[in-house]
Enzyme design. Structure first.
Site, PDB file in Angstrom:
ATOM      1  N   ASN A  82      36.518  -0.536  -6.505  1.00 36.38           N
ATOM      2  CA  ASN A  82      37.787  -1.069  -7.014  1.00 36.38           C
ATOM      3  C   ASN A  82      38.357  -2.217  -6.183  1.00 36.38           C
ATOM      4  O   ASN A  82      39.529  -2.554  -6.303  1.00 36.38           O
ATOM      5  CB  ASN A  82      38.817   0.059  -7.146  1.00 36.38           C
ATOM      6  CG  ASN A  82      38.265   1.213  -7.962  1.00 36.38           C
ATOM      7  OD1 ASN A  82      38.111   2.308  -7.452  1.00 36.38           O
ATOM      8  ND2 ASN A  82      37.912   0.961  -9.210  1.00 36.38           N
ATOM      9  N   VAL A  89      42.324  -6.064  -4.607  1.00 32.29           N
ATOM     10  CA  VAL A  89      42.340  -4.663  -5.023  1.00 32.29           C
ATOM     11  C   VAL A  89      42.711  -4.588  -6.502  1.00 32.29           C
ATOM     12  O   VAL A  89      43.665  -5.225  -6.949  1.00 32.29           O
ATOM     13  CB  VAL A  89      43.363  -3.863  -4.188  1.00 32.29           C
ATOM     14  CG1 VAL A  89      43.511  -2.441  -4.712  1.00 32.29           C
ATOM     15  CG2 VAL A  89      42.929  -3.852  -2.731  1.00 32.29           C
ATOM     16  N   CYS A  90      41.948  -3.779  -7.229  1.00 30.97           N
ATOM     17  CA  CYS A  90      42.188  -3.614  -8.657  1.00 30.97           C
ATOM     18  C   CYS A  90      42.490  -2.143  -8.938  1.00 30.97           C
ATOM     19  O   CYS A  90      41.574  -1.334  -9.055  1.00 30.97           O
ATOM     20  CB  CYS A  90      40.956  -4.065  -9.431  1.00 30.97           C
ATOM     21  SG  CYS A  90      41.152  -3.851 -11.195  1.00 30.97           S
ATOM     22  N   ILE A  91      43.779  -1.794  -8.948  1.00 26.83           N
ATOM     23  CA  ILE A  91      44.175  -0.444  -9.360  1.00 26.83           C
ATOM     24  C   ILE A  91      45.344  -0.556 -10.324  1.00 26.83           C
ATOM     25  O   ILE A  91      46.101  -1.524 -10.290  1.00 26.83           O
ATOM     26  CB  ILE A  91      44.537   0.496  -8.180  1.00 26.83           C
ATOM     27  CG1 ILE A  91      45.636  -0.081  -7.301  1.00 26.83           C
ATOM     28  CG2 ILE A  91      43.309   0.863  -7.364  1.00 26.83           C
ATOM     29  CD1 ILE A  91      46.126   0.887  -6.236  1.00 26.83           C
TER      30      ILE A  91
END
Length: 170
Positions: A82, A89-91
Site C-alpha cells: 500500500n 501511502v495509499c489508504i
C-alpha cells in the site's frame, strides 16, 4: 492577520501529541515556520515484518484541512503493497471524501474531517501490520506478499528495516 482555522487545528494537534505521545510514532514540524509540513517517525509495529524499523515520512496538509486529507509520503525506503515506489501511502482514510468512483470504498472509509494526525498514524501503523492486497499501490510488493510472503517479500522488508535503522537519525 488571524491564523486560518486549519493552522489553529494543526497547532493544537501537535501540542497534544507532544504532551501525550502515542505509541508507535512521533511527529514534529519539518520547519518551524510551516505548520502544514510535518515529519513523522514511524516505529515498525511489534510482531510484524517491519518490527525494529524506524521509518521517516512527511505529512503534508492542504490549507483547507480538515475538510480535505493530508498526503503521507515515506522518505525512508519501504517495501509494502500500500506504499507506491515513490513512497506515497495509499489508504482509504487519506482518499478525498465522498463517493469512490470505482465503488471500492464506502464513503465512511474515506477521509472525514474528524480524523486527526493520531487517527491517521494509527491507520498507517495498522496498514503496516496488515496490508490490503486488494488495492495495491505497489503491485509488485502485493504480488510477493500474496505469493511469496516468507521468501522474497520478507527479504525485501528486512533490507528496508535494516536500512531504516542505519539512516533513522541522520
Amino acid at each position: 492577520m488571524t491564523e486560518p482555522q486549519s493552522a489553529l487545528l494543526l497547532r493544537r494537534q501537535l501540542a497534544e501529541l507532544n504532551k501525550n505521545p502515542v505509541e508507535g510514532f512521533s511527529a514534529g514540524l519539518i520547519d518551524d515556520s510551516d505548520l502544514y509540513r510535518w515529519e513523522v517517525l514511524i516505529i515498525g509495529p511489534p510482531d510484524t515484518l517491519y518490527e525494529g524499523g524506524v521509518f521517516k515520512a512527511h505529512l503534508t496538509f492542504p490549507k483547507d484541512y480538515p475538510l480535505r486529507p493530508p498526503k503521507l509520503k515515506f522518505i525512508t525506503e519501504i517495501w509494502h503493497p500500500n506504499v507506491d515506489k515513490n513512497g506515497d501511502v495509499c489508504i482509504s482514510i487519506l482518499h478525498e471524501p465522498g463517493e469512490d468512483k470505482y465503488g471500492y470504498e464506502k464513503p465512511e472509509e474515506r477521509w472525514l474531517p474528524i480524523h486527526t494526525v493520531e487517527t491517521i498514524m494509527i491507520s498507517v501503523i495498522s496498514m503496516l501490520a496488515d496490508p490490503n492486497g486488494d488495492s495495491p499501490a505497489n503491485v509488485d510488493a502485493a504480488k510477493e506478499w500474496r505469493e511469496d510472503r516468507n521468501g522474497e517479500f520478507k527479504r525485501k522488508v528486512a533490507r528496508c528495516v535494516r536500512k531504516s535503522q542505519e539512516t533513522a537519525f541522520e
